[in-house]
Each structure stands twice: as C-alpha cells, then as structure tokens.
Scaffold this motif. Structure first.
Motif, PDB file in Angstrom:
ATOM      1  N   LYS A 100       8.036 153.276 -51.541  1.00 56.37           N
ATOM      2  CA  LYS A 100       9.053 152.141 -51.406  1.00 56.37           C
ATOM      3  C   LYS A 100       8.360 151.170 -50.521  1.00 56.37           C
ATOM      4  CE  LYS A 100      12.537 153.498 -48.651  1.00 56.37           C
ATOM      5  NZ  LYS A 100      13.792 153.933 -47.983  1.00 56.37           N
ATOM      6  N   TYR A 101       8.834 149.936 -50.948  1.00 58.68           N
ATOM      7  CA  TYR A 101       8.455 148.817 -49.983  1.00 58.68           C
ATOM      8  C   TYR A 101       9.544 147.822 -49.784  1.00 58.68           C
ATOM      9  CZ  TYR A 101       6.202 144.657 -47.870  1.00 58.68           C
ATOM     10  OH  TYR A 101       5.782 143.389 -47.094  1.00 58.68           O
ATOM     11  N   GLU A 102      10.254 148.313 -48.391  1.00 59.66           N
ATOM     12  CA  GLU A 102      11.455 147.718 -47.935  1.00 59.66           C
ATOM     13  C   GLU A 102      11.453 146.394 -47.032  1.00 59.66           C
ATOM     14  OE1 GLU A 102      15.092 150.005 -45.473  1.00 59.66           O
ATOM     15  OE2 GLU A 102      13.397 151.038 -45.845  1.00 59.66           O
ATOM     16  N   TYR A 103      12.315 145.508 -47.645  1.00 66.22           N
ATOM     17  CA  TYR A 103      12.596 144.248 -47.019  1.00 66.22           C
ATOM     18  C   TYR A 103      13.810 143.753 -46.825  1.00 66.22           C
ATOM     19  CZ  TYR A 103      11.971 142.858 -51.826  1.00 66.22           C
ATOM     20  OH  TYR A 103      12.268 142.707 -53.390  1.00 66.22           O
ATOM     21  N   THR A 104      14.068 142.482 -46.336  1.00 70.67           N
ATOM     22  CA  THR A 104      15.282 141.792 -46.143  1.00 70.67           C
ATOM     23  C   THR A 104      15.058 140.426 -46.989  1.00 70.67           C
ATOM     24  OG1 THR A 104      14.911 140.646 -44.180  1.00 70.67           O
ATOM     25  CG2 THR A 104      15.952 142.852 -43.981  1.00 70.67           C
ATOM     26  N   ASP A 105      16.187 139.591 -46.854  1.00 71.72           N
ATOM     27  CA  ASP A 105      16.018 138.182 -47.450  1.00 71.72           C
ATOM     28  C   ASP A 105      15.815 137.251 -46.362  1.00 71.72           C
ATOM     29  OD1 ASP A 105      18.435 138.413 -46.353  1.00 71.72           O
ATOM     30  OD2 ASP A 105      19.712 137.581 -47.902  1.00 71.72           O
ATOM     31  N   ALA A 106      15.024 137.743 -45.466  1.00 69.37           N
ATOM     32  CA  ALA A 106      14.790 136.882 -44.033  1.00 69.37           C
ATOM     33  C   ALA A 106      14.093 135.598 -44.474  1.00 69.37           C
ATOM     34  CB  ALA A 106      14.437 137.595 -42.904  1.00 69.37           C
ATOM     35  N   LEU A 107      12.891 135.754 -44.906  1.00 71.78           N
ATOM     36  CA  LEU A 107      12.127 134.543 -45.378  1.00 71.78           C
ATOM     37  C   LEU A 107      12.832 133.929 -46.558  1.00 71.78           C
ATOM     38  CD1 LEU A 107       8.202 136.160 -45.394  1.00 71.78           C
ATOM     39  CD2 LEU A 107       9.556 134.535 -43.873  1.00 71.78           C
ATOM     40  N   LEU A 108      13.220 134.396 -47.459  1.00 74.61           N
ATOM     41  CA  LEU A 108      13.938 133.781 -48.680  1.00 74.61           C
ATOM     42  C   LEU A 108      14.896 132.855 -48.236  1.00 74.61           C
ATOM     43  CD1 LEU A 108      14.071 133.605 -51.722  1.00 74.61           C
ATOM     44  CD2 LEU A 108      15.801 135.302 -51.750  1.00 74.61           C
ATOM     45  N   ASN A 109      15.786 133.117 -47.199  1.00 69.72           N
ATOM     46  CA  ASN A 109      16.659 132.353 -46.928  1.00 69.72           C
ATOM     47  C   ASN A 109      16.622 131.706 -45.587  1.00 69.72           C
ATOM     48  OD1 ASN A 109      18.421 133.048 -49.040  1.00 69.72           O
ATOM     49  ND2 ASN A 109      18.831 134.918 -47.935  1.00 69.72           N
ATOM     50  N   ALA A 110      15.178 131.349 -45.023  1.00 68.26           N
ATOM     51  CA  ALA A 110      15.061 130.830 -43.820  1.00 68.26           C
ATOM     52  C   ALA A 110      15.253 129.439 -43.954  1.00 68.26           C
ATOM     53  CB  ALA A 110      13.720 131.245 -43.305  1.00 68.26           C
ATOM     54  N   ASP A 111      15.579 128.551 -42.951  1.00 67.79           N
ATOM     55  CA  ASP A 111      15.510 127.046 -42.904  1.00 67.79           C
ATOM     56  C   ASP A 111      13.968 126.617 -43.022  1.00 67.79           C
ATOM     57  OD1 ASP A 111      18.215 127.137 -42.420  1.00 67.79           O
ATOM     58  OD2 ASP A 111      17.910 126.987 -40.249  1.00 67.79           O
ATOM     59  N   GLU A 112      14.151 125.506 -43.446  1.00 68.93           N
ATOM     60  CA  GLU A 112      12.632 124.820 -43.988  1.00 68.93           C
ATOM     61  C   GLU A 112      11.836 124.585 -42.577  1.00 68.93           C
ATOM     62  OE1 GLU A 112      14.228 120.109 -44.308  1.00 68.93           O
ATOM     63  OE2 GLU A 112      13.222 121.226 -46.028  1.00 68.93           O
ATOM     64  N   GLU A 113      12.533 124.335 -41.404  1.00 72.90           N
ATOM     65  CA  GLU A 113      11.956 124.301 -40.197  1.00 72.90           C
ATOM     66  C   GLU A 113      11.120 125.965 -39.728  1.00 72.90           C
ATOM     67  OE1 GLU A 113      14.818 123.039 -40.441  1.00 72.90           O
ATOM     68  OE2 GLU A 113      14.409 121.143 -40.933  1.00 72.90           O
ATOM     69  N   GLU A 114      11.465 126.717 -40.285  1.00 70.80           N
ATOM     70  CA  GLU A 114      11.087 127.972 -39.914  1.00 70.80           C
ATOM     71  C   GLU A 114      10.048 128.343 -41.135  1.00 70.80           C
ATOM     72  OE1 GLU A 114      11.777 129.403 -37.126  1.00 70.80           O
ATOM     73  OE2 GLU A 114      13.006 127.871 -36.622  1.00 70.80           O
ATOM     74  N   TRP A 115       9.315 129.266 -41.111  1.00 71.15           N
ATOM     75  CA  TRP A 115       8.424 129.826 -41.978  1.00 71.15           C
ATOM     76  C   TRP A 115       9.515 130.493 -43.005  1.00 71.15           C
ATOM     77  CZ3 TRP A 115       3.646 128.668 -42.753  1.00 71.15           C
ATOM     78  CH2 TRP A 115       3.009 128.350 -41.678  1.00 71.15           C
ATOM     79  N   HIS A 116       9.345 130.186 -44.383  1.00 70.15           N
ATOM     80  CA  HIS A 116       9.858 130.370 -45.208  1.00 70.15           C
ATOM     81  C   HIS A 116       9.326 130.673 -46.834  1.00 70.15           C
ATOM     82  CE1 HIS A 116      10.043 126.252 -45.689  1.00 70.15           C
ATOM     83  NE2 HIS A 116      10.240 126.313 -47.038  1.00 70.15           N
ATOM     84  N   LEU A 117       9.690 131.475 -47.767  1.00 68.91           N
ATOM     85  CA  LEU A 117       8.894 131.621 -49.032  1.00 68.91           C
ATOM     86  C   LEU A 117       8.992 130.398 -49.544  1.00 68.91           C
ATOM     87  CD1 LEU A 117      10.219 134.965 -50.176  1.00 68.91           C
ATOM     88  CD2 LEU A 117       8.034 134.496 -49.390  1.00 68.91           C
TER      89      LEU A 117
END
Length: 198
Positions: free
Chosen positions: A99-116
C-alpha cells in the motif's frame, strides 16, 4: 504603473522503496497479520532530468516530511531483516499486500505553496511508460533475482484519479510467495510553487 513579477519554482521528486518477501511454509509458525512501514529513498531532480535515479549521487531517506505518502507491507510477518541494504520480510500465510497511502494535500494546495503539476514525461530513468506521468505515477516492479526488473503495475495520473489512497494497490500472487520475490515501488511526481510576486 506597477510591475508584477512572478516566478515559478519547480521540482521533480522520486521516491523508491524496495523489499524482499519470502514465504515460510511451516505450519506451526506463530505470526499475526501486521502492517510495516518500509523505508525508502527520495531523490530530487531539476526539470528535464527524467528522474534519473540510476545516476543520482544524492538521496534522502523517506520520511513524512519529504515524500507525499507512506509505503507499507501487510501480511503475516514472521521475521524482518535487511539484505544488501534492502528491507527483507519473511511471511507465512497466503496474503501479502502493498500500500502507498497519501492524502490530497499536494493536489489541492494553493499555487503559492508546493503543489502537484502535470508532468508530460513518459520516462523515469530507463523506464518507458505507456502514458504520461501527469499528476504522479506509481510503478511496482518485481524481480526474481533483484537485478532484472519487470513492470507489474503502472499507474499514471494517480494523485488526480485517486486523490486519497488508503487501500492496498497490490497483492502478491502464490508463485511470488512460494518462490520469494523482490519488489520495487517507484513513485514520481512534479511539484511547483509561485514565488516572487511584487
């Protein structure tokens, strides 16, 4: 008239986890179903370096601070050890899952923060993918000898298609369990953030 300057910081990240899993066929072995976190390596790349971990000179050990998720193995684990720098597990029973477990934190981050950000590449070092990485890829490779690797699972755009993951993405088969098998999980994605606005 006020000038607005913006810039982008971009980075490509690859996390790699390796494990050897051997099946113990003894009937009287005492083991219980458990989940173990597998440590891996994180490599950072500049754009157009194609995640070339083979020639990378530096890496960090995985932690919750430097990678998007946590890689775990679940099964009736009898023994844990390390073999040539690779985590090794002896299991009984007939069920082992990864299992590789993750959340949507990078997917939904603001453009001023590190995001996908979407990565149009189809290459990770010497591995050619069938589809673009887009918003992240998870590759599971298997090997009989730890030298020759075959792609068993190739998931692309995984962080957008499955924004939150807490289920196993792979279950070892009977042949792998009875003969022993090497597993390598590669997770690759590109991040970006907006900087320098005035």
């Amino acid at each position: 008239m006020k000038k607005i300057r913006t810039g982008l910081m971009s980075g490509m990240m690859l996390a790699m986890f390796s494990a050897t899993i051997l099946f113990l066929g003894a009937e009287n072995v005492q083991a219980k179903q458990q989940e173990e976190t597998v440590a891996g390596r994180v490599y950072f790349f500049e754009e157009n370096e194609h995640y070339d971990y083979v020639n990378a000179e530096t890496f960090e050990k995985t932690s919750t601070d430097n990678t998007y998720g946590i890689f775990t193995i679940s099964g009736d684990i009898v023994e844990k050890s390390e073999l040539d720098g690779v985590a090794s597990y002896m299991v009984s029973g007939d069920a082992v899952s990864l299992k590789y477990e993750y959340t949507d934190a990078l997917l939904n981050a603001d453009e001023e923060e590190w995001h996908l950000t979407e990565d149009n590449s189809k290459t990770i070092a010497d591995i050619k993918l069938d589809h673009e990485i887009d918003n992240g890829t998870v590759i599971l490779q298997t090997s009989k000898d730890g030298i020759t690797w075959l792609n068993d699972v190739e998931l692309t755009n995984v962080f957008e298609d499955v924004p939150v993951q807490n289920e196993a993405f792979y279950k070892a088969n009977d042949v792998q369990l009875s003969n022993g098998c090497y597993y390598r999980v590669i997770i690759a994605y590109e991040t970006r953030k907006k900087v320098g606005q005035d």
